[in-house]
Scaffold this motif. Structure first.
Motif, PDB file in Angstrom:
ATOM      1  N   ALA A 114      57.487  35.357  73.015  1.00 20.43           N
ATOM      2  CA  ALA A 114      56.932  34.424  72.039  1.00 20.43           C
ATOM      3  C   ALA A 114      56.843  35.016  70.633  1.00 20.43           C
ATOM      4  O   ALA A 114      57.300  34.405  69.658  1.00 20.43           O
ATOM      5  CB  ALA A 114      55.553  33.955  72.501  1.00 20.43           C
ATOM      6  N   GLU A 115      56.257  36.200  70.516  1.00 17.91           N
ATOM      7  CA  GLU A 115      56.092  36.815  69.199  1.00 17.91           C
ATOM      8  C   GLU A 115      57.375  37.505  68.739  1.00 17.91           C
ATOM      9  O   GLU A 115      57.698  37.491  67.547  1.00 17.91           O
ATOM     10  CB  GLU A 115      54.946  37.826  69.232  1.00 17.91           C
ATOM     11  N   GLY A 116      58.113  38.100  69.686  1.00 17.27           N
ATOM     12  CA  GLY A 116      59.333  38.807  69.335  1.00 17.27           C
ATOM     13  C   GLY A 116      60.546  37.913  69.221  1.00 17.27           C
ATOM     14  O   GLY A 116      61.609  38.357  68.802  1.00 17.27           O
ATOM     15  N   ASN A 117      60.376  36.644  69.604  1.00 20.76           N
ATOM     16  CA  ASN A 117      61.467  35.662  69.491  1.00 20.76           C
ATOM     17  C   ASN A 117      62.705  36.125  70.245  1.00 20.76           C
ATOM     18  O   ASN A 117      63.816  36.109  69.719  1.00 20.76           O
ATOM     19  CB  ASN A 117      61.785  35.391  68.016  1.00 20.76           C
ATOM     20  N   THR A 118      62.497  36.542  71.481  1.00 22.52           N
ATOM     21  CA  THR A 118      63.601  36.961  72.338  1.00 22.52           C
ATOM     22  C   THR A 118      63.782  35.946  73.467  1.00 22.52           C
ATOM     23  O   THR A 118      62.919  35.096  73.699  1.00 22.52           O
ATOM     24  CB  THR A 118      63.349  38.360  72.924  1.00 22.52           C
ATOM     25  N   ALA A 119      64.911  36.048  74.173  1.00 22.20           N
ATOM     26  CA  ALA A 119      65.226  35.081  75.222  1.00 22.20           C
ATOM     27  C   ALA A 119      64.998  35.632  76.619  1.00 22.20           C
ATOM     28  O   ALA A 119      65.042  34.882  77.595  1.00 22.20           O
ATOM     29  CB  ALA A 119      66.681  34.629  75.094  1.00 22.20           C
ATOM     30  N   MET A 120      64.763  36.937  76.712  1.00 29.24           N
ATOM     31  CA  MET A 120      64.759  37.594  78.020  1.00 29.24           C
ATOM     32  C   MET A 120      64.118  38.960  77.862  1.00 29.24           C
ATOM     33  O   MET A 120      64.129  39.529  76.777  1.00 29.24           O
ATOM     34  CB  MET A 120      66.219  37.712  78.481  1.00 29.24           C
ATOM     35  N   VAL A 121      63.567  39.485  78.956  1.00 26.56           N
ATOM     36  CA  VAL A 121      63.095  40.865  78.963  1.00 26.56           C
ATOM     37  C   VAL A 121      63.887  41.644  79.998  1.00 26.56           C
ATOM     38  O   VAL A 121      64.401  41.087  80.966  1.00 26.56           O
ATOM     39  CB  VAL A 121      61.584  40.974  79.272  1.00 26.56           C
ATOM     40  N   LYS A 122      64.014  42.950  79.775  1.00 31.64           N
ATOM     41  CA  LYS A 122      64.735  43.817  80.709  1.00 31.64           C
ATOM     42  C   LYS A 122      63.770  44.774  81.392  1.00 31.64           C
ATOM     43  O   LYS A 122      62.938  45.406  80.716  1.00 31.64           O
ATOM     44  CB  LYS A 122      65.829  44.616  79.996  1.00 31.64           C
ATOM     45  N   ILE A 123      63.895  44.862  82.717  1.00 31.60           N
ATOM     46  CA  ILE A 123      63.020  45.713  83.523  1.00 31.60           C
ATOM     47  C   ILE A 123      63.875  46.691  84.310  1.00 31.60           C
ATOM     48  O   ILE A 123      64.825  46.296  84.997  1.00 31.60           O
ATOM     49  CB  ILE A 123      62.155  44.867  84.479  1.00 31.60           C
ATOM     50  N   GLU A 124      63.554  47.970  84.230  1.00 27.38           N
ATOM     51  CA  GLU A 124      64.295  49.004  84.946  1.00 27.38           C
ATOM     52  C   GLU A 124      63.816  49.134  86.389  1.00 27.38           C
ATOM     53  O   GLU A 124      62.618  49.098  86.665  1.00 27.38           O
ATOM     54  CB  GLU A 124      64.125  50.360  84.251  1.00 27.38           C
ATOM     55  N   LEU A 136      57.418  37.083  86.949  1.00 22.23           N
ATOM     56  CA  LEU A 136      57.842  36.642  85.619  1.00 22.23           C
ATOM     57  C   LEU A 136      58.780  35.452  85.708  1.00 22.23           C
ATOM     58  O   LEU A 136      58.633  34.468  84.963  1.00 22.23           O
ATOM     59  CB  LEU A 136      58.525  37.792  84.872  1.00 22.23           C
ATOM     60  N   VAL A 137      59.769  35.530  86.597  1.00 21.55           N
ATOM     61  CA  VAL A 137      60.743  34.443  86.717  1.00 21.55           C
ATOM     62  C   VAL A 137      60.062  33.147  87.145  1.00 21.55           C
ATOM     63  O   VAL A 137      60.411  32.062  86.648  1.00 21.55           O
ATOM     64  CB  VAL A 137      61.854  34.839  87.709  1.00 21.55           C
ATOM     65  N   ALA A 138      59.082  33.234  88.028  1.00 22.68           N
ATOM     66  CA  ALA A 138      58.353  32.047  88.456  1.00 22.68           C
ATOM     67  C   ALA A 138      57.574  31.405  87.317  1.00 22.68           C
ATOM     68  O   ALA A 138      57.208  30.222  87.396  1.00 22.68           O
ATOM     69  CB  ALA A 138      57.392  32.400  89.601  1.00 22.68           C
ATOM     70  N   ARG A 139      57.334  32.181  86.264  1.00 27.06           N
ATOM     71  CA  ARG A 139      56.601  31.685  85.093  1.00 27.06           C
ATOM     72  C   ARG A 139      57.527  31.517  83.885  1.00 27.06           C
ATOM     73  O   ARG A 139      57.105  31.583  82.747  1.00 27.06           O
ATOM     74  CB  ARG A 139      55.426  32.627  84.799  1.00 27.06           C
ATOM     75  N   ASP A 140      58.793  31.288  84.172  1.00 23.84           N
ATOM     76  CA  ASP A 140      59.800  30.895  83.169  1.00 23.84           C
ATOM     77  C   ASP A 140      60.124  31.979  82.148  1.00 23.84           C
ATOM     78  O   ASP A 140      60.505  31.671  81.016  1.00 23.84           O
ATOM     79  CB  ASP A 140      59.369  29.608  82.453  1.00 23.84           C
ATOM     80  N   ILE A 141      59.985  33.229  82.549  1.00 27.23           N
ATOM     81  CA  ILE A 141      60.442  34.330  81.698  1.00 27.23           C
ATOM     82  C   ILE A 141      61.717  34.905  82.306  1.00 27.23           C
ATOM     83  O   ILE A 141      61.672  35.527  83.373  1.00 27.23           O
ATOM     84  CB  ILE A 141      59.369  35.420  81.555  1.00 27.23           C
ATOM     85  N   PRO A 142      62.870  34.680  81.673  1.00 26.10           N
ATOM     86  CA  PRO A 142      64.116  35.236  82.207  1.00 26.10           C
ATOM     87  C   PRO A 142      64.076  36.762  82.203  1.00 26.10           C
ATOM     88  O   PRO A 142      63.565  37.384  81.264  1.00 26.10           O
ATOM     89  CB  PRO A 142      65.182  34.709  81.243  1.00 26.10           C
ATOM     90  N   VAL A 143      64.638  37.347  83.246  1.00 24.90           N
ATOM     91  CA  VAL A 143      64.609  38.799  83.414  1.00 24.90           C
ATOM     92  C   VAL A 143      66.032  39.331  83.571  1.00 24.90           C
ATOM     93  O   VAL A 143      66.843  38.773  84.314  1.00 24.90           O
ATOM     94  CB  VAL A 143      63.768  39.204  84.640  1.00 24.90           C
ATOM     95  N   CYS A 144      66.301  40.425  82.867  1.00 23.88           N
ATOM     96  CA  CYS A 144      67.506  41.222  83.059  1.00 23.88           C
ATOM     97  C   CYS A 144      67.112  42.459  83.854  1.00 23.88           C
ATOM     98  O   CYS A 144      66.186  43.179  83.465  1.00 23.88           O
ATOM     99  CB  CYS A 144      68.091  41.615  81.707  1.00 23.88           C
ATOM    100  N   GLY A 145      67.776  42.708  84.964  1.00 25.39           N
ATOM    101  CA  GLY A 145      67.518  43.912  85.734  1.00 25.39           C
ATOM    102  C   GLY A 145      68.279  45.101  85.159  1.00 25.39           C
ATOM    103  O   GLY A 145      69.119  44.957  84.270  1.00 25.39           O
ATOM    104  N   HIS A 146      67.992  46.284  85.677  1.00 28.16           N
ATOM    105  CA  HIS A 146      68.646  47.510  85.214  1.00 28.16           C
ATOM    106  C   HIS A 146      68.614  48.501  86.368  1.00 28.16           C
ATOM    107  O   HIS A 146      67.539  48.978  86.765  1.00 28.16           O
ATOM    108  CB  HIS A 146      67.903  48.063  83.995  1.00 28.16           C
ATOM    109  N   VAL A 147      69.799  48.801  86.913  1.00 25.38           N
ATOM    110  CA  VAL A 147      69.894  49.722  88.046  1.00 25.38           C
ATOM    111  C   VAL A 147      70.952  50.783  87.744  1.00 25.38           C
ATOM    112  O   VAL A 147      71.644  50.726  86.738  1.00 25.38           O
ATOM    113  CB  VAL A 147      70.229  48.969  89.359  1.00 25.38           C
TER     114      VAL A 147
END
Length: 273
Positions: A114-124, A136-147
């Motif tokens: 919301a404040e950073g005006n981004t479309a997705m967050v990335k989680i390692e 997060l996904v259940a609450r409409d926050i798109p997630v990018c994984g990182h493996v």
């Protein structure tokens, strides 16, 4: 010599557009950015994804790892990048310690969206991060994984090392990727694995896979901006190429990188494991 920047449409890309690109086999070109000016150059060059990465801890702040980076740091740089970028899908890294539980992760991720005006967050990572991703996904926050190589785990792994070298280790990387996708991730970063494993993971998943040192068969590529410009002071990984050489300008270097990713000329065997 690079002359004039080529204008690219300013219509914003979306997370579903990245899936469309995978289906159409159009390679996704991604870079990190930390401020408005280079973000604007990336839009002009046609960069599809901008990651406001915790790599800023090393290339901007001068730390030896990404661990000292905070949510406030990512938020500051995300706001700056958003002022310069209109086209690319902007992704904010969730820094070390920002996801101790799903509720705290949600509060931090919601600020970055919301404040950073981004479309997705990335989680390692996978494991204990899977419930966080699901929440997060259940609450409409798109997630990018990182493996693969996950820099936030550097204290546990003992350094920035190639992952998936043995059959057992490769199976674990693939299992982690599948688990993160099943938890709801809509995109995956796969870092520092043999090219053959990069191909295997990309074929096994149904979401776009963005490689960094994972071979040419991923759905796209990402590098750190400072690395493609040859200005990073840390030891350069094998998968990094200096695109400023012969490009004539920063704009030219970014354009050359995008073209090399689009044509699947990067990474070549010299820049793969």
């Amino acid at each position: 010599m690079y002359a004039e920047p080529r204008e690219v449409r300013a219509t914003p890309l979306t997370v579903p557009d990245l899936m469309r690109m995978r289906v159409e086999r159009q390679p996704i070109a991604a870079l990190t950015a930390y401020e408005a000016s280079t973000a604007a150059l990336m839009d002009l060059a046609g960069v599809d994804v901008i990651l406001i990465g915790d790599s800023l801890g090393m290339v901007v702040q001068g730390h030896r790892s990404t661990l000292p980076v905070t949510v406030e740091h990512i938020l500051y740089h995300a706001e700056a990048v958003a002022r310069g970028s209109q086209r690319a899908v902007r992704i904010a890294d969730m820094p070390f310690g920002s996801c101790p539980d799903p509720q705290t992760a949600y509060r931090n991720a919601a600020r970055l969206i919301a404040e950073g005006n981004t479309a997705m967050v990335k989680i390692e990572g996978a494991g204990v991060m899977l419930p966080v991703i699901e929440y997060l996904v259940a609450r409409d926050i798109p997630v990018c994984g990182h493996v693969g190589l996950t820099p936030q785990s550097v204290l546990k792994t003992g350094g920035y090392k190639l992952q998936g070298r043995t059959d057992e280790a490769a199976e674990q990387v693939l299992a982690n990727a599948r688990a993160v996708q099943n938890a709801g991730a809509a995109l995956m970063v796969l870092e520092c694995v043999p090219a053959g494993l990069g191909k295997l993971v990309t074929e096994a998943l149904s979401v776009p896979v963005i490689g960094i040192g994972a071979g040419v068969d991923c759905d796209g590529q990402i590098l750190v901006l400072h690395d493609i410009l040859g200005i990073a002071t840390r030891r350069r990984p094998k998968f990094v190429r200096n695109f400023l050489d012969g490009s004539g300008s920063i704009q030219g270097a970014i354009r050359t990188y995008v073209d090399a990713v689009r044509s699947r000329q990067f990474p070549d065997s010299e820049h793969s494991y």
